[in-house]
Motif scaffolding. Structure first.
Motif, PDB file in Angstrom:
ATOM      1  N   GLY A   1       8.525  -7.204  -2.723  1.00  0.00           N
ATOM      2  CA  GLY A   1       8.037  -5.920  -2.744  1.00  0.00           C
ATOM      3  C   GLY A   1       8.090  -5.314  -4.157  1.00  0.00           C
ATOM      4  N   ASP A   2       7.623  -3.965  -4.334  1.00  0.00           N
ATOM      5  CA  ASP A   2       7.807  -3.392  -5.761  1.00  0.00           C
ATOM      6  C   ASP A   2       8.291  -1.939  -5.697  1.00  0.00           C
TER       7      ASP A   2
ATOM      8  N   HIS B   1      21.138 -17.049   2.536  1.00  0.00           N
ATOM      9  CA  HIS B   1      21.072 -16.807   1.131  1.00  0.00           C
ATOM     10  C   HIS B   1      20.007 -15.757   0.813  1.00  0.00           C
ATOM     11  N   VAL B   2      20.442 -14.594   0.213  1.00  0.00           N
ATOM     12  CA  VAL B   2      19.372 -13.599   0.303  1.00  0.00           C
ATOM     13  C   VAL B   2      18.954 -13.230  -0.848  1.00  0.00           C
ATOM     14  N   PHE B   3      17.551 -13.167  -1.133  1.00  0.00           N
ATOM     15  CA  PHE B   3      16.993 -12.684  -2.517  1.00  0.00           C
ATOM     16  C   PHE B   3      16.124 -11.740  -2.341  1.00  0.00           C
ATOM     17  N   HIS B   4      15.868 -10.978  -3.429  1.00  0.00           N
ATOM     18  CA  HIS B   4      14.929 -10.253  -3.453  1.00  0.00           C
ATOM     19  C   HIS B   4      13.833 -10.541  -4.705  1.00  0.00           C
ATOM     20  N   LEU B   5      12.573 -10.414  -4.280  1.00  0.00           N
ATOM     21  CA  LEU B   5      11.740 -10.927  -5.385  1.00  0.00           C
ATOM     22  C   LEU B   5      10.927  -9.391  -5.605  1.00  0.00           C
ATOM     23  N   HIS B   6      11.006  -8.973  -6.846  1.00  0.00           N
ATOM     24  CA  HIS B   6      10.681  -7.403  -7.357  1.00  0.00           C
ATOM     25  C   HIS B   6       9.416  -7.971  -8.033  1.00  0.00           C
ATOM     26  N   ILE B   7       8.249  -7.099  -7.554  1.00  0.00           N
ATOM     27  CA  ILE B   7       7.084  -7.285  -8.356  1.00  0.00           C
ATOM     28  C   ILE B   7       6.554  -6.362  -9.404  1.00  0.00           C
ATOM     29  N   LYS B   8       6.424  -6.467 -10.607  1.00  0.00           N
ATOM     30  CA  LYS B   8       6.322  -5.579 -11.515  1.00  0.00           C
ATOM     31  C   LYS B   8       4.909  -5.059 -11.942  1.00  0.00           C
ATOM     32  N   GLN B   9       4.010  -5.553 -11.212  1.00  0.00           N
ATOM     33  CA  GLN B   9       2.533  -5.245 -11.687  1.00  0.00           C
ATOM     34  C   GLN B   9       1.960  -3.862 -11.284  1.00  0.00           C
ATOM     35  N   THR B  10       2.798  -3.317 -10.433  1.00  0.00           N
ATOM     36  CA  THR B  10       2.401  -2.012  -9.852  1.00  0.00           C
ATOM     37  C   THR B  10       2.925  -0.925 -10.703  1.00  0.00           C
TER      38      THR B  10
ATOM     39  N   ALA C   1       4.889   1.317  -9.542  1.00  0.00           N
ATOM     40  CA  ALA C   1       6.210   1.491  -8.841  1.00  0.00           C
ATOM     41  C   ALA C   1       7.013   0.431  -9.215  1.00  0.00           C
ATOM     42  N   GLY C   2       6.617  -1.007  -9.331  1.00  0.00           N
ATOM     43  CA  GLY C   2       7.075  -2.055  -9.764  1.00  0.00           C
ATOM     44  C   GLY C   2       7.579  -2.234 -11.383  1.00  0.00           C
ATOM     45  N   GLY C   3       6.875  -1.410 -12.102  1.00  0.00           N
ATOM     46  CA  GLY C   3       7.203  -1.385 -13.412  1.00  0.00           C
ATOM     47  C   GLY C   3       8.130  -0.503 -13.832  1.00  0.00           C
TER      48      GLY C   3
END
Length: 285
Positions: A176-177, A215-224, A226-228
């Motif tokens: 998410g973002d 194993h817990v990871f978060h993939l952060h999306i920068k393209q929005t 909020a994400g930036g």
């Protein structure tokens, strides 16, 4: 659940027949409310079990943000991302992956802040659960989404053979973002999950509980927008440490997830802790 195998070629043929490459997000994700099969209300457990067909299962949860800014991610997975993820995980040496889709929204604002599929192995059933996701498109101005619900569900409502029989952790990816909301009240959990005894949890407590068997990871999306925001990235970094993966575009998730699974599995098998290097893996395109 978990029967069948993942065939990239059969999935490709079905994708053509279904028109996934040309259909819009609204044509594919046509649910106007939560699918009854994905409603977590009354769900006690989701199981990932070994079988003669899959004797060495590895349980993987993909928790997708389905608020307004993130509907492009399920669309990408349907069009091309999911077969890349599954094909590369299998090619990378994990022969029996079982994947569960979760969809998360905002428990303070949305009608359906959590949706749950089943652990599956076959391309047909994984497509079924993915396209059954309701893209509520909600969220609010409360500076976060309910990613902590994915940690809650993984910790308290899944039972996985890879961990229980072999002491091998599964994988949990939130995508998410936004920041995660800090707390989930007991009342909100009861509204989402149904009758039972609940307590209010802080996000850090649920993350630690989920880490006991995943194993817990978060993939952060920068393209929005909020994400930036750097403050959002910094907050996730403080929470996740090296298990935060920051991506410029959502299309990168289908490359990164198989690499993380392969790198983490290799690290654990050699008893040499390492941080997944997302710059060095060959990917099926």
């Amino acid at each position: 659940m978990g029967r069948g195998t993942y065939s990239v070629s059969e999935r490709s043929a079905r994708s053509v027949a279904m028109g996934y490459a040309t259909k819009s997000v609204n044509e594919i994700f046509s649910q106007s409310s939560i699918n009854n099969a994905m409603n977590p209300y009354g769900v006690k457990i989701r199981e990932s079990r070994d079988s003669d067909e899959h004797p060495d299962t590895v349980s993987i949860i993909l928790a997708l943000d389905v608020t307004g800014s993130m509907g492009s991610i399920p669309h990408h997975l349907v069009k091309e991302g999911l077969p890349k993820i599954m094909g590369n995980i299998i090619q990378g040496g994990t022969r029996d992956p079982q994947l569960l889709f979760l969809a998360v929204g905002d428990h303070e604002c949305d009608n359906s802040p959590l949706q749950v599929g089943q652990f599956e192995s076959s391309d047909e059933l994984l497509d079924k659960w993915l396209t059954d996701v309701y893209l509520e498109g909600g969220g609010g101005g409360n500076k976060g989404e309910s990613y902590l619900l994915a940690w809650y569900f993984a910790a308290f409502h899944t039972s996985i053979d890879c961990f229980e029989k072999r002491g091998r952790k599964g994988f949990l990816f939130t995508i998410g973002d936004e920041p995660t909301l800090d707390d989930i009240p007991a009342k909100a959990l009861k509204n989402i999950m149904g009758d039972g005894q609940y307590e209010t949890y802080h996000a850090t407590v649920l993350l630690d509980k989920a880490r006991e068997k995943y194993h817990v990871f978060h993939l952060h999306i920068k393209q929005t927008y909020a994400g930036g925001l750097q403050e959002t990235i910094d907050g996730w970094k403080q929470l996740m440490g090296d298990h935060l993966i920051v991506l410029d575009r959502h299309e990168e998730i289908s490359k990164v997830i198989p690499q993380i699974v392969a790198d983490t599995t290799r690290s654990v098998s050699t008893s040499t802790p390492s941080i997944p290097d997302i710059s060095q893996t060959k990917i099926i395109l």
